[in-house]
Design a protein around this motif. Structure first.
Motif, short mmCIF file in Angstrom:
data_model
loop_
_atom_site.label_atom_id
_atom_site.label_comp_id
_atom_site.label_asym_id
_atom_site.label_seq_id
_atom_site.Cartn_x
_atom_site.Cartn_y
_atom_site.Cartn_z
N THR A 149 32.77 43.16 78.30
CA THR A 149 33.35 44.31 77.62
C THR A 149 32.24 44.98 76.82
O THR A 149 31.31 44.30 76.38
N PRO A 150 32.28 46.28 76.66
CA PRO A 150 31.18 46.95 75.96
C PRO A 150 31.18 46.66 74.46
O PRO A 150 32.17 46.90 73.77
N ILE A 151 30.07 46.13 73.98
CA ILE A 151 29.86 45.87 72.56
C ILE A 151 28.60 46.61 72.16
O ILE A 151 27.56 46.49 72.80
N CYS A 152 28.67 47.40 71.11
CA CYS A 152 27.50 48.13 70.64
C CYS A 152 26.45 47.12 70.20
O CYS A 152 26.70 46.30 69.33
N PRO A 153 25.26 47.15 70.80
CA PRO A 153 24.25 46.17 70.46
C PRO A 153 23.61 46.37 69.08
O PRO A 153 22.89 45.51 68.62
N ALA A 154 23.90 47.48 68.42
CA ALA A 154 23.34 47.69 67.08
C ALA A 154 24.28 47.19 65.99
O ALA A 154 23.85 46.52 65.07
N CYS A 155 25.58 47.48 66.11
CA CYS A 155 26.52 47.09 65.05
C CYS A 155 27.45 45.95 65.45
O CYS A 155 28.09 45.35 64.60
N GLY A 156 27.52 45.66 66.74
CA GLY A 156 28.36 44.55 67.20
C GLY A 156 29.83 44.89 67.35
O GLY A 156 30.65 44.01 67.52
N LEU A 164 19.58 42.88 69.77
CA LEU A 164 20.10 42.07 70.88
C LEU A 164 20.30 40.62 70.46
O LEU A 164 21.28 39.98 70.84
N ALA A 165 19.39 40.09 69.65
CA ALA A 165 19.54 38.71 69.17
C ALA A 165 20.77 38.57 68.28
O ALA A 165 21.49 37.57 68.36
N GLU A 166 21.03 39.57 67.44
CA GLU A 166 22.18 39.51 66.53
C GLU A 166 23.51 39.59 67.26
O GLU A 166 24.50 39.02 66.83
N THR A 167 23.54 40.33 68.35
CA THR A 167 24.82 40.52 69.07
C THR A 167 24.95 39.62 70.29
O THR A 167 26.00 39.61 70.93
N ASP A 168 23.92 38.86 70.60
CA ASP A 168 23.98 37.94 71.75
C ASP A 168 25.06 36.90 71.50
O ASP A 168 25.16 36.33 70.43
N VAL A 220 34.86 39.52 72.94
CA VAL A 220 35.97 40.28 72.35
C VAL A 220 37.29 39.68 72.83
O VAL A 220 37.49 39.50 74.03
N CYS A 221 38.18 39.41 71.88
CA CYS A 221 39.53 38.94 72.23
C CYS A 221 40.24 40.06 72.98
O CYS A 221 40.28 41.20 72.50
N PRO A 222 40.81 39.79 74.15
CA PRO A 222 41.44 40.86 74.92
C PRO A 222 42.68 41.46 74.27
O PRO A 222 43.07 42.57 74.61
N VAL A 223 43.29 40.77 73.32
CA VAL A 223 44.52 41.27 72.71
C VAL A 223 44.23 42.02 71.41
O VAL A 223 44.50 43.20 71.29
N CYS A 224 43.66 41.35 70.41
CA CYS A 224 43.43 42.00 69.12
C CYS A 224 42.09 42.73 69.07
O CYS A 224 41.82 43.46 68.13
N LEU A 225 41.25 42.52 70.07
CA LEU A 225 39.94 43.16 70.21
C LEU A 225 38.97 42.79 69.10
O LEU A 225 38.03 43.53 68.80
N ALA A 226 39.17 41.63 68.49
CA ALA A 226 38.24 41.13 67.47
C ALA A 226 36.96 40.66 68.15
O ALA A 226 37.00 40.02 69.19
N GLU A 227 35.84 41.01 67.54
CA GLU A 227 34.55 40.55 68.02
C GLU A 227 34.28 39.18 67.41
O GLU A 227 34.36 39.02 66.21
N LYS A 228 33.97 38.21 68.25
CA LYS A 228 33.76 36.83 67.79
C LYS A 228 32.57 36.21 68.50
O LYS A 228 32.32 36.51 69.66
N PRO A 229 31.87 35.30 67.82
CA PRO A 229 30.89 34.49 68.54
C PRO A 229 31.64 33.59 69.52
O PRO A 229 32.74 33.10 69.21
N VAL A 230 31.10 33.39 70.69
CA VAL A 230 31.79 32.61 71.72
C VAL A 230 32.20 31.23 71.19
O VAL A 230 33.29 30.75 71.49
N ASN A 231 31.35 30.62 70.36
CA ASN A 231 31.68 29.28 69.86
C ASN A 231 32.81 29.29 68.84
O ASN A 231 33.24 28.23 68.39
#
Length: 125
Positions: A3-10, A52-56, A60-71
């Protein structure tokens, strides 16, 4: 799930309601990136590897669209592919009611006005 995530702000461009045709595009080292606004592109250009390191590893949760680290997510298998959710059990319940819609929305394949509404995106785009 991509899913598209802005690499500058996440931020998830889907969550912000920025359609592909309005997203700011930039090619870096042979890869296309999508940004929520020109300001984020300017930030990225000054320090692309740091951004890129910060947003790697963000997803994104498909329902609430929250950005989360995979772990920090819970993943399920859907049609042979892992789908990561925030830890809220309600998101998984909602997803199971119409999974194809949520997968399509996450992949930028539906019209979604985002948290700012139909006529205002991030940074007043």
């Amino acid at each position: 799930m991509e899913t598209p995530i802005c690499p500058a702000c996440g931020c998830s461009l889907v969550r912000l309601g920025i359609p592909k045709k309005k997203a700011v595009q930039h090619n870096h080292v042979g890869k296309q990136y999508w940004f929520c606004c020109k300001g984020c592109l300017e930030i990225f250009i000054t320090a692309p590897e740091a951004c890129l390191a910060e947003t790697d590893g963000l997803t994104v949760c498909p329902v609430c669209l929250a950005e989360k680290p995979v772990n920090a997510t819970v993943a399920i298998n859907f049609n042979g592919k892992p789908v990561a959710f925030c830890r809220c059990p309600h998101c998984l319940e909602v997803f199971n009611k119409d999974p194809h819609y949520f997968i399509a929305r996450l992949a930028w394949q539906t019209n979604y006005a985002g948290v700012f509404g139909e006529y205002m995106g991030c940074c007043s785009m």
